[in-house]
Design an enzyme around this catalytic site. Structure first.
Site, short mmCIF file in Angstrom:
data_model
loop_
_atom_site.label_atom_id
_atom_site.label_comp_id
_atom_site.label_asym_id
_atom_site.label_seq_id
_atom_site.Cartn_x
_atom_site.Cartn_y
_atom_site.Cartn_z
N TYR A 16 0.94 -1.23 -0.09
CA TYR A 16 0.17 -0.10 -0.04
C TYR A 16 0.80 1.40 -0.04
CZ TYR A 16 -3.65 -3.46 1.35
OH TYR A 16 -4.31 -4.50 1.20
N1 LIG Z 1 -6.05 -8.84 1.22
C1 LIG Z 1 -6.24 -8.54 0.08
O1 LIG Z 1 -6.01 -9.03 -1.09
C2 LIG Z 1 -7.17 -7.09 -0.01
C3 LIG Z 1 -7.67 -6.69 -1.08
C4 LIG Z 1 -8.76 -5.30 -1.28
C5 LIG Z 1 -8.67 -4.94 0.02
N2 LIG Z 1 -8.10 -5.34 1.14
C6 LIG Z 1 -8.18 -4.45 2.49
O2 LIG Z 1 -9.51 -4.09 2.43
C7 LIG Z 1 -9.82 -2.62 2.79
C8 LIG Z 1 -11.11 -2.36 2.17
O3 LIG Z 1 -11.28 -2.62 1.02
P1 LIG Z 1 -11.41 -1.44 -0.12
O4 LIG Z 1 -10.53 -0.09 0.39
O5 LIG Z 1 -10.79 -2.12 -1.46
O6 LIG Z 1 -12.83 -1.33 -0.47
P2 LIG Z 1 -14.10 -0.83 0.84
O7 LIG Z 1 -13.97 -0.68 2.23
O8 LIG Z 1 -15.01 -1.79 0.42
O9 LIG Z 1 -14.60 0.67 0.13
C9 LIG Z 1 -13.73 1.72 0.32
C10 LIG Z 1 -14.79 2.74 -0.47
O10 LIG Z 1 -15.85 3.13 0.05
C11 LIG Z 1 -15.91 4.49 0.66
N3 LIG Z 1 -16.67 4.34 1.86
C12 LIG Z 1 -16.14 4.17 3.34
N4 LIG Z 1 -17.17 4.04 3.94
C13 LIG Z 1 -18.39 4.69 3.52
C14 LIG Z 1 -19.57 5.05 4.02
N5 LIG Z 1 -19.75 4.72 5.40
N6 LIG Z 1 -20.45 5.63 3.04
C15 LIG Z 1 -20.20 5.85 1.81
N7 LIG Z 1 -18.87 5.46 1.28
C16 LIG Z 1 -18.06 4.95 2.12
C17 LIG Z 1 -14.60 4.92 0.87
O11 LIG Z 1 -14.46 6.37 0.52
P3 LIG Z 1 -14.32 7.57 1.60
O12 LIG Z 1 -12.97 7.45 1.95
O13 LIG Z 1 -14.82 8.83 0.90
O14 LIG Z 1 -15.16 7.15 2.74
C18 LIG Z 1 -13.89 4.23 -0.38
O15 LIG Z 1 -13.69 5.01 -1.31
C19 LIG Z 1 -8.68 -2.38 1.90
O16 LIG Z 1 -8.45 -0.75 2.24
C20 LIG Z 1 -7.51 -3.05 2.39
O17 LIG Z 1 -6.98 -2.76 3.65
C21 LIG Z 1 -7.35 -6.43 1.14
#
Ligand SMILES: NC(=O)c1ccc[n+]([C@@H]2O[C@H](COP(=O)([O-])OP(=O)(O)OC[C@H]3O[C@@H](n4cnc5c(N)ncnc54)[C@H](OP(=O)(O)O)[C@@H]3O)[C@@H](O)[C@H]2O)c1
Length: 321
Positions: free
Chosen positions: A61
């Site tokens: 990241y």
């Molecule tokens: N192990 C793996 O291979 C892997 C793969 C992918 C992800 N991950 C982990 O999982 C975490 C989460 O996944 P992700 O970041 O891909 O996607 P996510 O958490 O599903 O979605 C994040 C998006 O949703 C928005 N959001 C968050 N809370 C909200 C709310 N209450 N209302 C409206 N919009 C909201 C955020 O924007 P704002 O910032 O504007 O709130 C952000 O752009 C990652 O950050 C990472 O740590 C791990």
């Protein structure tokens, strides 16, 4: 008959799940993938104020320095102690050789300014050559390494033996890969971190992991909503008008409905946000219980559609989906 929405006054942001090594993982953690270096510092600080103690990080990241700085300023301010925090980092695919695991964890620890992580994960079961790009989408086959994740796991076990990781786990592993790992390991994985959303509720994988005392952490639980339309993925459930309507009954947002549903599956979740209002919303999900009809609607959305496919690497012998 319409089921009643149930709300209670108790907010339990510190809710935890016990891992197979007796450590406790807080149910809601803050994701940090693609969180801008400047914004992530505020996000971590706001999250600690809101009650988060679990932070999901990774070498890939590129922001572990900033995450570490934010954690340390809160520790220095006396708001939290290191022991209160649950910090996860992950080993990236180019470093699957056993001899590379400890140096890569040490690099993450150096950035985070920590002596140990609470959890270290193999990010993906498939590896790339060390000198290949980090995400080698051009002629990917040329970049595949033939290092077996069983070899990588021995390196992960050494991290525990040296006190650099309190626990170790995997990410994006399928049941066959977990079974093979369990047949060979000396230290059992505590977690399998995989994508879980109502579009991909992973009930079978969660059941399988539970039978083997492995906790599932759900990533991208909000379907990476802010990127919808650019990523070509499925429509995030929090944009479904019926889910927004369900939220209105409980005076909750659609994101809170989705996260409440997901944690009711017995998993932890790591939603990402860099905005204080969303950060607070995403942990304030423990004071209501969805009525059976609402759960049934969310169950009905399962279509086994992934946001994160890594399909460019589907010809890798250890590709998991
Ligand atoms: N192990 C793996 O291979 C892997 C793969 C992918 C992800 N991950 C982990 O999982 C975490 C989460 O996944 P992700 O970041 O891909 O996607 P996510 O958490 O599903 O979605 C994040 C998006 O949703 C928005 N959001 C968050 N809370 C909200 C709310 N209450 N209302 C409206 N919009 C909201 C955020 O924007 P704002 O910032 O504007 O709130 C952000 O752009 C990652 O950050 C990472 O740590 C791990």
């Amino acid at each position: 008959m319409e089921q009643k929405a149930v709300a209670s006054a108790t907010v339990r942001p510190q809710e935890t799940i016990t891992l197979n090594n007796s450590m406790k993982i807080p149910v809601v953690g803050l994701g940090t993938y693609k969180s801008d270096k400047k914004q992530v510092q505020h996000a971590i600080s706001d999250a600690i104020d809101a009650g988060y103690r679990h932070f999901d990080c990774a070498w890939l990241y590129g922001n572990e320095d900033e995450v570490g700085q934010a954690l340390h300023s809160k520790i220095a301010g006396g708001l939290v102690q290191r022991e209160d925090l649950f910090i996860t980092s992950k080993l990236w695919n180019n470093f699957h050789e056993k001899s590379k695991v400890i140096p890569m964890l040490e690099e993450s620890l150096g950035s985070l300014g920590l002596h140990y992580v609470d959890l270290y994960l193999i990010n993906w079961p498939f590896g790339f050559k060390e000198n290949a790009p980090l995400c080698p989408t051009n002629h990917p086959e040329k970049s595949y390494s033939n290092v077996d994740y069983l070899e990588t796991w021995e390196g992960m076990e050494n991290c525990v033996k040296q006190g650099l990781a309190k626990s170790i786990g995997v990410s994006n592993f399928n049941p066959q890969q977990i079974t093979r790992l369990l047949d060979h390991c000396k230290i059992k994985p505590v977690v399998n971190q995989v994508e879980v959303t109502p579009n991909l509720n992973q009930k079978d994988l969660i059941k399988f992991c539970k039978e083997h005392e492995i906790v599932v952490t759900g990533y991208a639980p909000l379907g990476r909503s802010a990127h919808h339309g650019t990523s070509g993925g499925p429509t995030p459930t929090m944009l479904d008008p019926k889910v927004i309507q369900i939220g209105e009954k409980y005076k909750k947002s659609a994101a809170q409905v989705v996260l409440n549903y997901l944690v009711s599956l017995g998993i932890s979740v790591v939603p990402r946000s860099v905005h204080k209002s969303h950060i607070c919303e995403n942990i304030n999900i423990f004071d209501f219980t969805l009525a059976p009809a609402d759960v049934a609607y969310l169950d009905s959305l399962n279509k086994n559609q992934r946001v994160v496919t890594m399909s460019e690497f589907s010809s890798h012998p250890h590709y998991s989906f």
